[in-house]
Design an enzyme around this catalytic site. Sequence first.
Site, PDB file in Angstrom:
ATOM      1  N   CYS A 380       0.841  -1.198   0.000  1.00  0.00           N
ATOM      2  CA  CYS A 380       0.000   0.000   0.000  1.00  0.00           C
ATOM      3  C   CYS A 380       0.883   1.258   0.000  1.00  0.00           C
ATOM      4  O   CYS A 380       1.511   1.562  -1.010  1.00  0.00           O
ATOM      5  CB  CYS A 380      -0.961  -0.030   1.177  1.00  0.00           C
ATOM      6  SG  CYS A 380      -2.345   1.120   1.013  1.00  0.00           S
ATOM      7  N   GLY A 382       3.705   1.501   1.231  1.00  0.00           N
ATOM      8  CA  GLY A 382       5.053   1.020   0.938  1.00  0.00           C
ATOM      9  C   GLY A 382       5.322   0.917  -0.548  1.00  0.00           C
ATOM     10  O   GLY A 382       6.446   1.149  -1.007  1.00  0.00           O
ATOM     11  N   HIS A 522      -3.447  -5.339   0.168  1.00  0.00           N
ATOM     12  CA  HIS A 522      -2.927  -5.868   1.438  1.00  0.00           C
ATOM     13  C   HIS A 522      -2.938  -7.401   1.402  1.00  0.00           C
ATOM     14  O   HIS A 522      -3.890  -8.032   1.904  1.00  0.00           O
ATOM     15  CB  HIS A 522      -3.763  -5.355   2.609  1.00  0.00           C
ATOM     16  CG  HIS A 522      -3.565  -3.910   2.903  1.00  0.00           C
ATOM     17  ND1 HIS A 522      -2.620  -3.445   3.798  1.00  0.00           N
ATOM     18  CD2 HIS A 522      -4.174  -2.802   2.402  1.00  0.00           C
ATOM     19  CE1 HIS A 522      -2.666  -2.124   3.837  1.00  0.00           C
ATOM     20  NE2 HIS A 522      -3.597  -1.709   3.000  1.00  0.00           N
ATOM     21  N   GLU A 524      -1.355  -9.479   3.160  1.00  0.00           N
ATOM     22  CA  GLU A 524      -1.256 -10.086   4.491  1.00  0.00           C
ATOM     23  C   GLU A 524      -2.612 -10.495   5.043  1.00  0.00           C
ATOM     24  O   GLU A 524      -2.698 -11.407   5.886  1.00  0.00           O
ATOM     25  CB  GLU A 524      -0.569  -9.120   5.467  1.00  0.00           C
ATOM     26  CG  GLU A 524      -1.354  -7.895   5.865  1.00  0.00           C
ATOM     27  CD  GLU A 524      -1.225  -6.707   4.936  1.00  0.00           C
ATOM     28  OE1 GLU A 524      -1.584  -5.574   5.340  1.00  0.00           O
ATOM     29  OE2 GLU A 524      -0.770  -6.909   3.792  1.00  0.00           O
TER      30      GLU A 524
END
Length: 550
Positions: A380, A382, A522, A524
């Site tokens: 995101c 990052g 995302h 994760e």
Amino acid sequence: MARYVFITGGVVSSLGKGLASAALGALLQARGFSVRLRKLDPYLNVDPGTMSPFEHGEVFVTDDGAETDLDLGHYERFTGVAARATDSVSSGRIYSNVLEKERRGDYLGKTIQVIPHVTNEIKDFLTIGADEVDFMLCEIGGTVGDIEGLPFFEAIRQFGQERPRGQCIYMHLTLLPYVAASGELKTKPTQHSVKELRSIGIAPDVLVCRSEHPIPEKEREKLALFCNVRPDSVIAACDLKSIYEAPLAYHREGLDQAVLDAFGISPAPRPNLSRWEDVADRIFNPEGEVRVAIVGKYTQLEDAYKSVTEALTHGGMANRVRVRVEWVDAELFDREDPAPWLEGFHAILVPGGFGERGTEGKIKAAQFARTRKVPYLGICLGMQMAVIEAARNLAGLKTAGSQEFDLEAVDKLSPRFEPVIFHLREWIKDNQKIARDVLDDKGGTMRLGAYAARLAEGSKVAAIYDSTRIEERHRHRYEVDIKYRDVLEAQGLRFSGMSPDGHLPEIVEIDDHPWFIGVQFHPELKSKPFAPHPLFADFVRAAKDISRLV
């Protein structure tokens, strides 16, 4: 019709109700039952979307675009059951629904009260999807005695009374403090917590006692006697080396059997725990270690990046290595050389976030990873920092930045930055156009939930996913401006994933690098210990390869 388990907490908060709920769900699945888990939070925010990560930890996002409590992440990771918007509700949402109905005249002029109108709204929420599963596990946030939680406790009391006998049970999680001076576990706080619970009409069927030490038989018998539960329904919840040991540990303590006994399910199906035995083996028997730096701005509270750290653990399990995560505050090198803080790591991850604070440090972290050939994963914000870094240092756009950090740029008034990252004003969701303005309310207005993306043939990410079409969860309101694609790709930053309409960049990567990938979504949020997300599994593999060269 589902059987209901209501999980409450007492004595202190943060004892692990969410983990206990998730582990119980996994154990019931191991016995062949279908489950769904829900979280009822007493706070008045409509959802956690506008809360600071320092206040509440991370915001977990579902496929259907709900911003929810981080416990729903535990639920998904332990059961594999995708959470929905209907699996999380707060007092704010409940009261908002009641007031909307009152304004519409749905109550036909009646005086609106907590009982029955608020409690009825909570009970209606509990019944959603009840015919889809064998067990519905409902966790009540906070602790018994909190004034905010009283409507929820009253609602689940009523719910249990209104259901057929044997369809609802109550599980209460408390603390057994250890007094070192006397060398004793003290049961009195738990007794008082159960007394408080019984005073509002709820008698626990199962008592889960969090403790730093094993519970002697004498204390178990005392708890059973004074809390009016069966001795075999007093379950010890001792500290564990890994949360993924919880299903096996709770099974050894007899939690799943106690729950089935409380429902009168006999004989109980035998559990198949092979999935969790394999998970435990991978956790406790690694064949190496890698060091990963998470460069962020919320590093003082690990729960702010809970799903990220868990996904890294899953990636380590896929590669039979232990991932040692180390937190690096991006503000440490906003104006300095990042090398003293980043040298020695086998990989660097820059997670999502909001606001300008710490962004120059994140940009330097991306530059360090690119130039030093260190595996880099940007999520995101990052990813956006990696794009800004490439724009500044490869494409020569020295003032490249984001509208998020320069709101004046929205009105074209003396912007500090050339906005490589812009405020997303419209996008397509379920074949409908969604429009947003920078001045809109903050809550629930981002690009939220699952969106599809197309991956370029021959790209690294297509190989990692083994597909050219993926669907991932988003939570952001700023995007990389597609007009800079050509100039950035000419310098080696490949736009390898795009939205189906080709307008929104989803993934960037660098070909001439061991592993450098930025994603707008995302990943994760969809990783599980028994099904690690492919991006995290390959990221850790790259870190493992680097560790062998050091």
